[in-house]
Each structure stands twice: as C-alpha cells, then as structure tokens.
Design a protein around this motif. Structure first.
Motif, short mmCIF file in Angstrom:
data_model
loop_
_atom_site.label_atom_id
_atom_site.label_comp_id
_atom_site.label_asym_id
_atom_site.label_seq_id
_atom_site.Cartn_x
_atom_site.Cartn_y
_atom_site.Cartn_z
N VAL A 129 -1.66 -2.24 -12.29
CA VAL A 129 -0.57 -1.40 -11.47
C VAL A 129 -0.42 -2.06 -9.96
N VAL A 130 -1.69 -2.83 -9.83
CA VAL A 130 -1.72 -3.29 -8.36
C VAL A 130 -0.36 -3.90 -7.84
N GLY A 131 0.02 -4.79 -8.63
CA GLY A 131 1.35 -5.65 -8.07
C GLY A 131 2.59 -4.74 -7.79
N ASP A 132 2.61 -3.92 -8.82
CA ASP A 132 3.66 -2.93 -8.77
C ASP A 132 3.53 -1.83 -7.41
N PHE A 133 2.24 -1.27 -7.60
CA PHE A 133 2.07 -0.41 -6.38
C PHE A 133 2.23 -0.80 -5.01
N THR A 134 1.77 -2.36 -4.81
CA THR A 134 1.94 -2.89 -3.78
C THR A 134 3.40 -2.95 -3.41
N ASN A 135 4.44 -3.19 -4.37
CA ASN A 135 5.87 -3.23 -3.88
C ASN A 135 6.32 -1.66 -4.02
N GLN A 136 5.77 -0.59 -4.49
CA GLN A 136 6.16 0.66 -4.45
C GLN A 136 5.84 1.35 -3.07
N VAL A 137 4.81 0.98 -2.34
CA VAL A 137 4.63 1.36 -1.06
C VAL A 137 5.43 0.97 -0.08
N LYS A 138 6.19 -0.16 -0.15
CA LYS A 138 7.20 -0.66 0.69
C LYS A 138 8.70 0.35 0.45
N LYS A 139 8.72 1.17 -0.43
CA LYS A 139 9.83 2.01 -0.48
C LYS A 139 9.82 3.30 0.31
N PRO A 140 10.76 3.74 1.12
CA PRO A 140 10.69 4.89 1.89
C PRO A 140 10.52 6.26 1.16
N ASP A 141 10.98 6.27 0.00
CA ASP A 141 10.70 7.56 -0.85
C ASP A 141 9.49 7.75 -1.51
N VAL A 142 8.56 6.73 -1.43
CA VAL A 142 7.10 6.82 -1.97
C VAL A 142 6.35 7.28 -0.85
N ALA A 143 5.51 8.46 -1.29
CA ALA A 143 4.59 9.09 -0.14
C ALA A 143 3.47 8.28 0.14
N LEU A 144 2.87 7.38 -0.97
CA LEU A 144 1.95 6.52 -0.76
C LEU A 144 2.23 5.40 0.26
N LYS A 145 1.44 5.61 1.31
CA LYS A 145 1.74 4.65 2.36
C LYS A 145 0.66 3.39 2.66
N HIS A 146 -0.49 3.83 2.44
CA HIS A 146 -1.55 2.82 2.74
C HIS A 146 -2.47 2.66 1.70
#
Lengths: 367, 428
Positions: free
Chosen positions: B277-294
């Motif tokens: 999931v690392v690659g996918d999460f790294t990408n998700q973090v960039k999305k404004p509606d995703v709460a995970l930021k760091h």
C-alpha cells in the motif's frame, strides 16, 4: 372396424417414435450434464481424490469406500443422549408429540402432520449424537456448517416469503404507478450475486455505509454488520431477501390476480375490507402458491454460496460458513475433491427430500 | 506422386503460416484489474496498474508474442488456478506466492525453469538469498522471483506527534507489549484516536501479526509434523494484541477495506498492512480530501527477544506440461517472465521490495518514496516452515484467532483447538 384394429399398433409405434425424436435432445443434455456428473460425483466421493494430483496423474485417485462419509459425519467416542442439545431436541420432540395428538384428534391436514411427526422425531434422534468424554467429530466444521446453513434457510425462506407476500398485496393494483413499482422491486432479482453483495457490502460498511451514516445522524454508533457475530448472519439474510424477493413477488401477484373479484365484493358486503380481506380471503386462496414459494425458497437457499463467500468469507469464526462454501473450499482450496463430493451428496439428499415434499404437496393439492 | 507433392507443399505453407502467427500466452495474476494501463511502465500507480503496464509493454515489445491477461480476482485466485490445472488447461504463466509454491511443485505441476533462465538473460547470481530460496523446491528452481513483501507499521505522524510519540522526525516504536499498551493509552488520551488499525476480521492480516510476535519469541506454529500453537509464546502474542481491543485502542471488527479507510481518514495512528500500500498511500496523501497528511512507514517493531515480521514473495511460474509439450510456447512464456523481472524497479514503486541485488543497490531504488524508512525489513523476514498445506493452516489460524477477538472465546481454548486442527492437517 378391422382396418382400425390393424392400424392402431402401427400408429402407436409411430407416436412413440415421434416422442423419442422430441425427447432425445432433452435426454442427451440431461444425461450429459446431470445424470453423468451426478454418478461421477458419487464415484469421486468414494475415493481419496486430490484435485491437483489426479490432474497430473489419473492413477492418484485411491478407493476408500465410505471413509469420506464417515470422516465428515462421524467421530471418535460418539454417544447418544436424549439431552445432548436439550433445547432443540425437546422442541423437536414437542413438535412431534403435538402433531401426533392433533393428528389423532383428526383436526388437521394428514400428510402435513405426518411430515411434522417424522421431521420432529428425526431432529430429536439425530441431534442426540455428540462426542462423549475424550471423543471428537472427525471433521469439527461439518455439522456446525450444516447448522449454519439450516439457520440461514430458516431465516431467509420465511423472510423472503413474508416480505414478498406483503409487497405483492400492496402492489396488487391496476395503476401505472404500481406497474413501475413492480418493475423496481423485481429489478434486484436480475442482478448477479457479485453485484448484489458489492452493493450490500457498501451498505453495511461501518465507516462509509449508508446504514452507518443514518445511524450516526441519529447519534448511534454504527454496527459492524459483517464482522460482528450477532449480525453477520442477519446481514447476509437481509441481502438474500432483497435479492430473491422478485420471483416470489411475481408468483404471489399471479396468484392474487387469479382470485375472483366477486369474492372480495361479497366479503366487502360483510364488512371485510383491507387487512380482514387479506387475512380471510387472500391468504386462504393463496395457500398453494405460498407452499410452492416456500419450498422453492428452501431448495434455493440451501445452495447459498455467494453471499457468504463474498460478504463475510464465512466469518466471523465460521458463523456464516455454509455448506456450499465448505464444499467449494474443500474441493478447490484444500484440493480434497473426494471429501467435497461426499458433502455434495449430503446436500443432494437434503434437497431431494424437499423436492419430494413439494411433489407430494402438489399432488395432494390436485387430488 | 503429384498429389503427395501438392500435399507437402500445402503442409509446408501451413507450417510457415503457423510460425509467422504470434504465440498467444495466457497469463494469470491477481493484484486487481486496471483498464487503460498503457505501456508506459514508469508512470503508473498501484499494484494493478503497474503490473498491467509492464504486461502491456511486454505484449508490445516481445516480438511474436501476444499476451492475454486472464481475469482472476485475489480471493479466489488459487482455486481458479487449480481448477484450470484440473481441466488440463492451466495458464501459460502465472504469479504464485512462495508460500503456495510447494503445493504445486510437490506434484510436478511446475516447470523446472532453472536450466533455461540464462537463455532469456536472467542471471541468478543477481538474486538475493531469500529470492533464491523462495523459488527453489527440492533442488530445482520452479519460478522467477518478482518481489519480496512484508508486514509494515504504517504511521500517521500527525497523530503520533500530538501524542508525543515522535523523536527526531521518526515515530517512537514500542519495545514490549507493555510499551505497546502504554503508547496506545497515550494516543487515546491525547488525541482521542485509535492506536492501531488492521484487518482482524477477514483476510489473514491479524494472523500475520500474531505470527510475527510468535516468531519474535523464537517459537513457531509447527515443527516438522508437530503442531505447536498451544504454547505460552502464542498466548503472549495473542494477549499483546487483545489488550489493545480490551482497552478500546483498536477495533477488531474492521475488515481490510475499513481498516485502510480508518487509517486514511485519520482515525488510527498506526495501520498494520503489507508494503503493497506504500505507493498508493504516498499518492493518497496528496489528495485534499484525505485526512492522512504526514505518512511514515516503519519496519515492524520488536516487542520480544528477536526482531521478526511476516513476509512472502511473488514469483512467476510456468506449467510443467508446457515445457514438455510445447517448447516454443514455453520459451515465449519464459521471455515474458524475464521481461517482468527486468522491470523490477518499476514494480518496486508499489512499495514491494526488489529481489535483485543490482536494483537494491541502485540509487533509483533507494530514492523511491519512504524506501529508506523500511530498508531493514528484509533482514527480519520470517515465515512458517514450508508446507503444502499453507493456505489451509492459515485459515485455521484465522478462524480461531477471530473466535478470540470477535466472539470472545477464551484464548487458551482457541489456541488448543487451533493446535488440534493443525495437527489434523499435518497428520494427513
């Protein structure tokens, strides 16, 4: 006169030939896709048959006689007692005795009572078996799985029937709006099991599901439907009812439209309307349709697979593990196709009993 | 004579035609579907699209070979493959886990590819020791390795920081079950969030978590033909997890999708899941509606005597029947495996670890997002002893562990039952 006599056998032969011509395509398909696989299944169930090993080397199948059956259904140190499963056994006994008494009083349908007596006595007897001190079932999962399947059928078959009946009663009107509603309610039936289970997995999701969101609006904390032992079975039953409502509803609607309007008119004169008319006119006239729907639902739901496989993976802790999923896992995940075939034979017997029941009830109705 | 000559000429013509027609390779894989993955292997994101772009590129670039990707899904993948083998119609090449390889290799279903690897340019000396072991059964090599993957500790740094559990820009990891509980308590008190999320209710992520903790105590679930699950070590491992449920610091009812969602929605400090999931999460973090930021990825923490985490490999195998009956097609399938193997760096973008020393040492690999954070993971990888019953045993553990945290069964009783069920399997 004599000419007629001479001609008759020849015509009979010709009729018979024609009959064979019409029957042959059906028989070929029937034998190739039903009779042959059935006996092949029976044959496999008498072998230790590893799916992969036999595919590589046909000689890898080993004759074991009935060992697959005993492994599934029997165990070590099994004893019988009248109170092994006290609640269910006593209930079954009460049903059998009650039906016997009612039968003696001659107050009810004979074959129905005999069925109840036999079923009650059988349940009482079969549930008496349990592993004694130091004993165990050879296959710990088989009987609990059978139990789960029966529980599922016991919830889904009446659930679908009642829901479909109420819906049909509400939609049994000749307006355009009702026709639209009928189509909408039937629509779920045409979806495949993957689509249905996907829809309901999203519905039941505790983080993003519709039900959870509604619960939150009212200040409640969402239920984890599919992973909570109390709700997992209910969840797949709800999904199944939603999915299989359509056909039952259509059958009921057809049955209702067969009831003559005059009976309702006469009832209305006696002040029987609405709920009363439904109870005293609609229900008794639908008796045969209801029987048909119930038996069809029972046979259908014993074969449940997709809902359990895709929504709960049989969990939590096997609470929603059903027979067909166990057959599937045994055959393909564990490669033990001999044992899986034995289980399939067991399922066949259950379904054959209900099919026979339907046959007798239908015949009795005709008489 | 004239007829024979004509026949021969026709046959020769047909033979040339056959030779000219491309060889179709049926390829089976899981990882999910990705439509329109294209052929650019450098830009795709997530397992499904990266692997499909590599396959599409192979389809385009290997002359005379057409690849047909069969539709299969993750949950039923091996059932599907077995059914295909049983029907004498196996895929020409298929992805297989190291853990599943013995079941197929032990009955001669897989081609011994070892002697032919050189012919497609694969040099086994570039493989890591783990990769070599993964594809070897007995004395033969039955597959081409693609990756190494393991359970990781995915961390939401904002929550950890708020709870005071960050030092030098890194999360503070627990070193014992007691510290684990203390951290969980701290997170709950200071942030109101759950400490840990994982799939404890469907797929065997919870099983892998408990297994790691058993291995950390130098124990295992079976030894030769003897099941060893009803042990103090297993009980320690289970209790390290159940204490989190009891305290309300983790929810055992979350399934795979819901546990990921909980982590991305910022509702849990830590997610236990694989590296995929690392690659996918790294990408998700960039999305404004995703709460995970760091987002931070850590090697699985050591709670007992020795470090250990669950790990497996994805590898590519070819049926033995293909090598025996259709050498041309076999070679083509091997070329496809080599093509995928050569795109090891692209595949590593998913988060999976490379199996090639040359890639592992490359600066491009080291520069992949978060890679340095879990670079130690391969050295602590463990698994159960090799067995043809891997999936069945995993299912026994999954059911019995679920009975502990989802139905409140006594852990000792559940472990005893698991032991007896696994013993039944080993006795077969």
């Amino acid at each position: 006169m004599s000419g007629t006599i001479r001609h008759r056998p020849r015509r009979r032969i010709a009729d018979r030939h024609v009959a064979w011509v019409f029957l042959t395509p059906f028989l070929i398909v029937y034998v190739a896709f039903l009779v042959y696989p059935f006996f092949k299944g029976l044959w496999i169930s008498l072998h230790h048959w590893n799916l992969l090993a036999v595919a590589m080397n046909p000689d890898a199948a080993k004759w074991v006689g009935l060992r697959n059956y005993t492994h599934l259904m029997w165990g070590r140190g099994i004893v019988w007692g009248p109170l092994s499963h006290p609640l269910v056994q006593l209930f079954a006994l009460a049903v059998a005795v009650g039906a016997g008494l009612l039968h003696r009083a001659g107050r009810t349908n004979r074959s129905f009572m005999i069925t109840l007596i036999v079923a009650g006595a059988l349940v009482f007897f079969l549930l008496g078996f349990t592993p004694g001190e130091g004993g165990r079932w050879f296959d710990r999962r088989f009987w609990p799985t059978v139990g789960n399947t029966i529980l599922f059928v016991a919830l889904a078959a009446p659930g679908t029937t009642i829901a479909a009946l109420l819906l049909a009663a509400a939609l049994n009107r000749e307006t355009k709006m009702m026709a639209v509603f009928r189509s909408i309610f039937f629509l779920s039936q045409v979806l495949s099991v993957t689509v249905v289970t996907l829809i309901w997995q999203i519905m039941f999701s505790p983080t993003q599901g519709l039900i959870a969101n509604v619960t939150r609006i009212f200040g409640g904390s969402p239920i984890s439907w599919l992973t909570d032992e109390r709700f997992a079975m209910i969840a797949i039953v709800i999904t199944t009812i939603w999915w299989s409502l359509g056909i039952a509803m259509i059958l009921f609607l057809a049955g209702m439209q067969d009831i003559s309007a005059e009976i309702y008119e006469a009832a209305a004169l006696d002040n029987a309307r609405g709920w009363k008319a439904f109870w005293y006119i609609t229900l008794p006239n639908l008796k045969r349709t209801i029987t048909l729907v119930v038996v069809l639902q029972i046979i259908l739901h014993f074969q449940v697979f997709g809902q359990s496989h895709l929504m709960t993976q049989g969990g939590p802790d096997d609470r929603t593990q059903v027979l067909v999923r166990y057959i599937y896992q045994t055959a393909f995940r564990d490669s033990e196709i001999g044992r899986a075939a034995a289980m399939a034979m067991f399922l066949f017997v259950i379904m054959a009993v209900f099919s026979a029941l339907q046959f007798f009830i239908a015949r009795e109705g005709e008489e | 004579m004239k007829r024979i000559a004509l026949g021969l000429a026709l046959a020769a013509g047909m033979a040339t035609n056959v030779a000219a027609a491309p060889i179709t390779i049926n390829l089976a894989r899981f990882f999910g579907a990705c439509e329109n993955a294209g052929t650019d292997t450098h830009t795709t994101v997530g397992e499904a699209c990266i692997i499909q772009s590599i396959i599409n590129a192979a389809n385009e670039k290997i002359p005379g070979v057409k690849i047909n990707t069969l539709p299969t899904d993750w949950g039923n993948y091996y059932d599907h493959i077995k059914a295909m083998f049983a029907a004498s119609n196996p895929p020409d090449i298929f992805v297989i886990h190291r853990s599943a390889l013995p079941e197929f290799a032990s009955i001669g279903a897989l081609a011994d590819v070892g002697p032919d690897l050189k012919s497609v340019g694969i040099d086994t000396s570039d493989w890591t020791a783990g990769a070599k072991k993964a594809v070897t059964y007995g004395k033969h090599i039955y597959a081409v390795p693609m990756d190494f993957h393991a359970n990781l500790w995915h961390v939401n740094m904002d929550i950890m920081k708020k709870a005071g559990l960050v030092k030098d820009g890194k999360p503070i990891l627990p070193h014992s079950p007691a510290e684990l509980l203390a951290q969980a308590k701290q997170v709950k008190e200071k942030t109101g969030k759950d400490y840990l999320a994982a799939d404890f209710s469907q797929f065997p992520i919870g099983v892998r978590l408990v297994l790691s903790l058993i291995w950390q105590q130098n124990s295992n679930i079976f030894n030769g033909h003897k099941a060893t699950i009803d042990t103090p070590q297993a009980l320690n491992a289970v209790e390290a997890i159940t204490q989190l449920f009891k305290g309300g610091y983790a929810d055992p009812k979350l399934n795979y999708a819901d546990s990921q969602q909980a982590f991305l929605n910022g509702k849990a400090a830590v997610l236990v899941n694989g590296d995929w999931v690392v690659g996918d999460f790294t990408n998700q973090v960039k999305k404004p509606d995703v709460a995970l930021k760091h987002y931070y990825v850590s090697t699985f923490p050591q709670l007992f005597q020795s470090p250990a985490t669950w790990a497996d490999n994805h590898t590519w195998a070819i049926p033995a029947s293909l090598k025996k009956h259709d050498p041309k097609k076999y070679h083509a399938a091997l070329e496809v495996a080599a093509f995928i193997y050569n795109h090891n760096l692209d595949w590593a973008r998913t988060g999976h670890m490379s199996v090639r020393k040359s890639v592992l040492n490359s600066s491009a690999y080291k520069a992949l997002p978060h890679r340095s954070e879990y670079i130690d993971t391969p050295s602590i990888a463990k698994d159960v002893p090799r067995t043809v019953h891997y999936n069945k045993i995993q299912d026994v553990l999954n059911r019995n562990l679920q009975s502990i945290w989802l139905t409140g069964k006594d852990p000792k009783k559940a472990l005893a039952e698991a032991q007896s069920e696994v013993q039944d399997i080993l006795d077969q």
